[in-house]
Design a protein around this motif. Structure first.
Motif, mmCIF file in Angstrom:
data_model
loop_
_atom_site.group_PDB
_atom_site.id
_atom_site.type_symbol
_atom_site.label_atom_id
_atom_site.label_comp_id
_atom_site.label_asym_id
_atom_site.label_seq_id
_atom_site.Cartn_x
_atom_site.Cartn_y
_atom_site.Cartn_z
ATOM 1 N N GLU A 1 1.775 5.987 4.246
ATOM 2 C CA GLU A 1 1.083 7.084 4.905
ATOM 3 C C GLU A 1 2.083 7.884 5.739
ATOM 4 O OE1 GLU A 1 -1.916 7.943 4.491
ATOM 5 O OE2 GLU A 1 -3.109 6.204 3.884
ATOM 6 N N ILE A 2 1.710 9.106 6.092
ATOM 7 C CA ILE A 2 2.526 9.878 7.031
ATOM 8 C C ILE A 2 2.433 9.189 8.383
ATOM 9 C CG2 ILE A 2 2.823 12.100 8.176
ATOM 10 C CD1 ILE A 2 1.584 13.409 5.706
ATOM 11 N N GLY B 1 3.343 6.770 -2.146
ATOM 12 C CA GLY B 1 2.788 7.426 -0.972
ATOM 13 C C GLY B 1 3.681 8.547 -0.469
ATOM 14 N N TRP B 2 3.438 8.947 0.765
ATOM 15 C CA TRP B 2 4.156 10.073 1.372
ATOM 16 C C TRP B 2 5.575 9.681 1.748
ATOM 17 C CZ3 TRP B 2 2.214 14.936 1.538
ATOM 18 C CH2 TRP B 2 0.844 15.097 1.350
ATOM 19 N N SER C 1 0.846 -1.187 0.000
ATOM 20 C CA SER C 1 0.000 0.000 0.000
ATOM 21 C C SER C 1 0.884 1.239 0.000
ATOM 22 C CB SER C 1 -0.905 0.010 1.234
ATOM 23 O OG SER C 1 -1.742 -1.133 1.242
ATOM 24 N N TYR D 1 6.937 16.397 4.472
ATOM 25 C CA TYR D 1 6.661 15.205 3.667
ATOM 26 C C TYR D 1 6.174 15.632 2.287
ATOM 27 C CZ TYR D 1 6.893 12.313 7.879
ATOM 28 O OH TYR D 1 7.318 11.664 9.022
ATOM 29 N N LEU E 1 4.339 14.064 -1.507
ATOM 30 C CA LEU E 1 3.617 12.989 -2.194
ATOM 31 C C LEU E 1 3.848 13.183 -3.691
ATOM 32 C CD1 LEU E 1 1.603 10.609 -2.057
ATOM 33 C CD2 LEU E 1 -0.244 12.285 -2.166
ATOM 34 N N ARG F 1 -5.763 12.364 9.219
ATOM 35 C CA ARG F 1 -5.538 12.109 7.792
ATOM 36 C C ARG F 1 -6.727 12.556 6.951
ATOM 37 N NH1 ARG F 1 -2.994 6.065 8.611
ATOM 38 N NH2 ARG F 1 -0.854 6.709 9.093
ATOM 39 N N PRO G 1 -6.672 8.338 11.787
ATOM 40 C CA PRO G 1 -7.622 8.473 10.677
ATOM 41 C C PRO G 1 -8.329 9.827 10.644
ATOM 42 C CG PRO G 1 -8.414 6.916 12.338
ATOM 43 C CD PRO G 1 -6.995 7.203 12.669
#
Length: 253
Positions: A58-59, A103-104, A55, A95, A97, A67, A64
């Motif tokens: 994510e950071i 991802g990040w 996947s 960060y 993207l 985000r 959740p």
């Protein structure tokens, strides 16, 4: 009367005996494929499994709820994580993207930072000396010093000059040599000096990322001067940058 010898019968018997002994060594199963070759989906007789798909990254350490507040258009995020809800010390990482499939990815930092003297709050009020928790756009920059090459719109203005002392008696001079406005209770697309407060004056305003003066702030985030200059060179309006800020527990929600 004696029976005449028949040499050809003796030879037949011997031939059958030889065939009978060697028959036990005849391979009765189908031979293996040359070189141990195996069928599709296997290697040397072992079944190959497909690599698990990964996947996009994510950071880290964001929950959740946090985000969900990062706009889908954002491709840069300055994450400022406070040491605690009442701490004025924090850490910043930028960060990016650039490839949605990956991802990040961290691009700069971690950098030491200061935040509001009393820590963090979900509902910032004027003069509460706490930094607001949340996700806010970064669209406008400025400072007393000339533009170092910022990609964001930059307002060079003498009114960014500041004097006096901070909470620890440290000099404040130079704190606003470089600033990036945090879009908390302000109108994006204006100078950081703009005084309009869409949420009302009681909700505070003038929350910036600015040059660190060696102590806590009134609600801003501060980085050392060289890190501020680096940040101004990295933030790209084409990537819709945001700041994600708060104490670690709040960001993990």
């Amino acid at each position: 009367m004696s029976v005449p010898r028949r040499p050809h019968l003796l030879l037949v018997v011997m031939f059958l005996l030889v065939i009978g002994c060697s028959a036990g060594a005849v391979r009765t199963s189908e031979p293996e494929a040359p070189g141990g070759a195996a069928g599709p989906g296997s290697e040397n007789g072992r079944t190959l499994s497909a690599e698990p798909s990964r996947s996009p990254a994510e950071i880290p350490d964001l929950g959740p709820e946090t985000r969900a507040h990062i706009p889908a258009t954002a491709r840069q995020a300055l994450v400022v994580t406070g040491q605690g809800p009442d701490s004025n010390r924090s850490e910043a990482v930028l960060y990016s993207l650039d490839d949605p499939a990956l991802g990040w990815r961290p691009g700069a930092g971690p950098w030491p930072a200061h935040n509001g003297r009393e820590g963090w709050t979900d509902r910032h009020l004027a003069d509460d000396l706490r930094s607001p928790v949340g996700v806010f756009g970064l669209t406008d920059a400025g400072g007393r010093l000339p533009d170092p090459g910022a990609l964001l719109p930059y307002d060079e203005e003498a009114r960014f000059a500041v004097s006096g002392e901070g909470f620890l008696g440290e000099p404040l001079e130079g704190s606003f040599d470089y600033v990036v406005a945090i879009n908390y209770n302000r109108t994006p697309g204006t100078s950081p000096l703009d005084r309009e407060r869409p949420l009302g004056e009681e909700r505070g305003g003038g929350i910036w990322v600015h040059v660190d003066h060696g102590g806590p702030t009134q609600g801003c985030v501060s980085l050392t001067e060289d890190r501020m200059r680096e940040l101004l060179l990295l933030l790209d309006p084409a990537k819709s940058p945001v700041i994600v800020m708060g104490d670690a527990a709040s960001l993990a929600r």
